[in-house]
Design a protein around this motif. Structure first.
Motif, short mmCIF file in Angstrom:
data_model
loop_
_atom_site.label_atom_id
_atom_site.label_comp_id
_atom_site.label_asym_id
_atom_site.label_seq_id
_atom_site.Cartn_x
_atom_site.Cartn_y
_atom_site.Cartn_z
N ASP A 24 0.90 -0.97 -0.05
CA ASP A 24 0.21 0.16 -0.07
C ASP A 24 0.90 1.37 -0.01
OD1 ASP A 24 -2.25 -1.63 0.09
OD2 ASP A 24 -2.58 -1.40 2.37
N CYS A 25 1.91 1.37 0.71
CA CYS A 25 2.84 2.54 0.79
C CYS A 25 3.67 2.67 -0.64
CB CYS A 25 3.93 2.18 2.09
SG CYS A 25 3.16 2.36 3.68
N ALA A 28 1.28 4.12 -2.81
CA ALA A 28 1.22 5.59 -2.46
C ALA A 28 2.08 6.31 -3.13
CB ALA A 28 0.67 5.68 -1.03
#
Length: 735
Positions: A24-25, A28
């Motif tokens: 997810d990081c 992002a």
């Protein structure tokens, strides 16, 4: 087992959760990558800005100029000092003077605790060995003479030739001798203006061009004592030697300058003497000028006020700087010019030149020690050894045998001690001054003759009471009857020579004048003399140059013109030939041609007299012909001269006389002179204003039988007693 299953499940779940969070990081970040890049760029830019600003504000420590190229090690004070252990002295000499100077210098430095080595240039191969001097701890000193035509002596010829070629050879370059330290002293004679000390100057220049560093300014020794800066060649060397030894001591102590480097801005203001020169870097040693006396240095360069070496001047301000320097130099140049003129002996004005005396204090001292009685500023008289001999009844000179001169009544003098030649057989060893024209203060003829006679009489009186002296001849000797103007120098150079001759004849003194055949106009203007001599020391241009070493560049033309001028005279004329074995005895035909040119009435042929070793001449006893050899030469010469015959002989002087056949009357020779008749004729000549002339045949007298060639006496007067000395000391006097 259940616990293990629970642990594994927990680990798996944690890993899955972490991986999902990481995904997810990363997703992002990727989706917002533009913002990330912008932030990173801003951060890096701020870091660089802050870092550069900090460096500018931080004080920078100056780089030490004494760092090694590696930048890791700094040289200590001891390592800065240039180590000097002594001198390596090279000499190039023709007569031995430079060799003697080299030994003197070596002794001096050894007494001070330094090493020294004396090397003859002929024994040193610069091609193989001179590069070693660049790393040597010794200073190389070159003592080299300038010989004929500005050439080096034979012993230094190869050394100088190699230096000259290397200095212009691109394969060597201007750093070939970098690291070598040197000093040069040249030996020369300033009367040879076109070649004065050229070898010393050239050696200095060639070494400089190859990158060597001069430790002191070049020294120049002058054999012309009248023009020498310190009064003599020896004194010139002593002054330079003192300077060099001082520099040697300073360098050995680590001082690059005499002031120990304590002067402000690196310039030595406490010692402005011309003799102090910097060790490294100087102006090119070209010529004899102020630049070579006051040499500049990379250590002591003087620039404008407030300017340090290496500072930058704006091009627009350059003109103002130059004008400022010129204005500052003007008052210095005025005083500097005076100092240089004094140092170089330059005459600045015509008035000063007129006041200059021929006899310097040093020259007076030398000539006085040799027995001269000096008169005024340029004349002298000396007692001839034949005068002393005849006072004792031991025979007279060859002039007594040939011409009837009474030797004990003959005064040997000269109104000019200067000469235009430097003959190899000169018995004065060139201690007298030399020159090509009269440029000295002049004394009146009356004073010269008066003091000459007085000094001569005083010297005669000193023989009163001396064992062996005949009282009658002593009294006769006080009354001068003859004057031999052949003492030394060139009497005909004296501007008032005719006035001097008139005074002699007014006193009933006969005149015997000798000239070296370099002043034809003066010979033509000469008044009648009892007998006029011309020295014919050689018969070809090359041999005359080698033997007489004349100062005039057109010496040969002057020589021939002088012989022609002699042939125009009506009174007695004489060629005086001096035979120098291995130099001029083989020039028979050439001598005959010269005799035909001047047509002298008499020809004296004399073997050269050896006067001892001298730095002024390379003559040795091997050059002195035996009397029988002189006779053989004269007999051969007489065969080539049908108008001449052998008239007289003086064995003691190793001399013979050839006379023209017009002096042979009814089979008998009339070579002697009727002195009383000559005085009557010359008086009539003066009274008539020169219209009533006379010839040599008008005052000839019969030659006695003992003086004729072939007589048993061989030229010795039987009324005297021949005295054979067992052991003699050389007497350099006599004509």
């Amino acid at each position: 087992l259940n616990r293990v299953h629970c642990l594994l499940f927990t680990v798996y779940w944690t890993w899955e959760s972490a991986w999902g969070y990481a995904e997810d990081c990363l997703l992002a970040v990727w989706q917002n990558r533009l913002c990330v890049y912008t932030v990173a760029a801003v951060v890096i830019g701020l870091w660089l800005t802050i870092n550069m600003t900090w460096k500018k504000r931080k004080p920078v420590k100056p780089v030490d100029s004494w760092l090694y190229k590696s930048g890791k090690k700094k040289i200590s004070e001891k390592e800065k000092v240039v180590s000097v252990v002594g001198l390596r002295i090279f000499y190039g000499s023709q007569t031995g003077t430079a060799k003697g100077f080299a030994r003197e210098l070596a002794d001096d430095v050894q007494n001070l605790g330094f090493q020294s080595e004396v090397i003859d240039m002929k024994d040193y191969d610069p091609e193989d060995r001179i590069s070693d001097e660049c790393t040597s701890k010794r200073i190389c000193v070159f003592l080299v003479a300038t010989y004929t035509d500005g050439k080096p002596p034979e012993s230094a010829d190869w050394f100088c030739k190699w230096l000259e070629e290397a200095s212009t050879d691109f394969r060597y370059g201007n750093t070939y001798l970098k690291g070598m330290r040197y000093a040069v002293f040249g030996l020369g004679n300033s009367v040879y203006a076109g070649h004065y000390n050229t070898v010393g100057k050239s050696v200095d220049k060639w070494l400089w061009m190859l990158g060597a560093a001069r430790v002191t300014s070049r020294g120049e020794g002058d054999c012309d004592v009248a023009a020498s800066r310190h009064g003599s060649l020896q004194a010139d060397f002593q002054a330079w030697r003192t300077r060099l030894v001082g520099r040697l001591q300073a360098l050995a102590q680590g001082r690059r300058r005499p002031c120990s480097g304590k002067c402000k801005k690196g310039s030595c203001k406490s010692t402005n003497r011309p003799e102090e020169a910097a060790e490294d870097g100087s102006s090119p040693p070209e010529g004899h000028s102020s630049e070579e006396l006051f040499e500049s240095s990379s250590d002591s360069d003087s620039s404008g006020e407030g300017e340090t070496r290496g500072s930058v001047i704006d091009m627009e301000d350059l003109g103002d700087v130059i004008n400022h320097i010129k204005k500052a130099k003007k008052p210095e140049e005025a005083s500097l010019g005076g100092r240089l003129a004094k140092l170089n002996g330059v005459r600045k004005t015509e008035e000063e030149e007129e006041e200059r005396e021929m006899l310097t204090p040093a020259l007076r001292e030398v000539l006085t020690k040799q027995g001269y009685k000096l008169i005024g500023s340029h004349s002298g008289v000396k007692l001839c050894r034949w005068t002393k001999s005849m006072l004792r009844g031991r025979g007279g000179c060859y002039k007594h045998t040939f011409y009837g001169i009474e030797s004990h009544r003959c005064m040997e003098t000269t109104p000019s001690l200067a000469c235009a030649n430097k003959c190899v057989f000169c018995w004065r060893h060139h201690t007298n001054p030399v020159g090509t024209e009269w440029r000295w203060k002049m004394d009146p003829a009356e004073k010269i003759l008066k003091e000459s006679v007085e000094n001569h009489q005083n010297m005669i009186r000193q023989f009163r009471g001396v064992p062996g002296v005949w009282p009658a001849r002593l009294e006769e000797g006080l009354a001068v009857k003859h004057c031999a103007l052949s003492l030394v120098g060139e009497p005909i150079m004296y501007p008032e020579i005719n006035a001097f001759l008139r005074l002699l004849h007014q006193r009933q003194i006969s005149s015997f004048l000798v000239t070296n055949a370099q002043f034809p106009d003066e010979i033509r203007n000469l008044l009648p003399v009892t007998q006029l001599y011309v020295s014919v020391d050689a018969s070809t241009r090359d041999s005359l140059k080698k033997i007489d070493r004349p100062l005039f560049k057109d010496f040969w033309e002057r020589f021939l013109d002088s012989l022609q001028a002699l042939g125009e005279k009506k009174q007695r004329t004489v060629y005086r030939l001096t035979l120098v074995k291995a130099w001029n005895v083989d020039e028979m035909m050439a001598y005959a041609e010269l005799i035909a040119l001047g047509q002298p009435e008499f020809i004296e042929v004399k073997g050269v007299t050896y006067c001892g070793e001298s730095s002024a001449s390379s003559l040795t006893m091997a050059n002195v012909p035996w009397h029988e050899e002189v006779i053989h030469f004269v007999q051969q010469l007489a065969r080539l001269l049908p108008d001449y015959g052998i008239a007289c002989e003086h064995e003691h002087s190793n001399c013979l006389l050839l006379a023209h056949h017009k002096f042979k009357v009814e089979g008998e020779w009339w070579t002697w002179i009727d002195y009383r008749r000559f005085q009557e004729l010359v008086q009539q000549y003066e009274e008539s204003g020169g219209t009533r002339t006379f010839s040599s045949l008008d005052y000839m007298a019969k030659t006695p039988s003992w003086a004729v060639f072939g007589a048993q006496e061989r030229g010795f007067n039987p009324s005297d007693k021949r005295f054979q000395k067992k052991k003699t000391t050389k007497d350099l006097s006599g004509c």
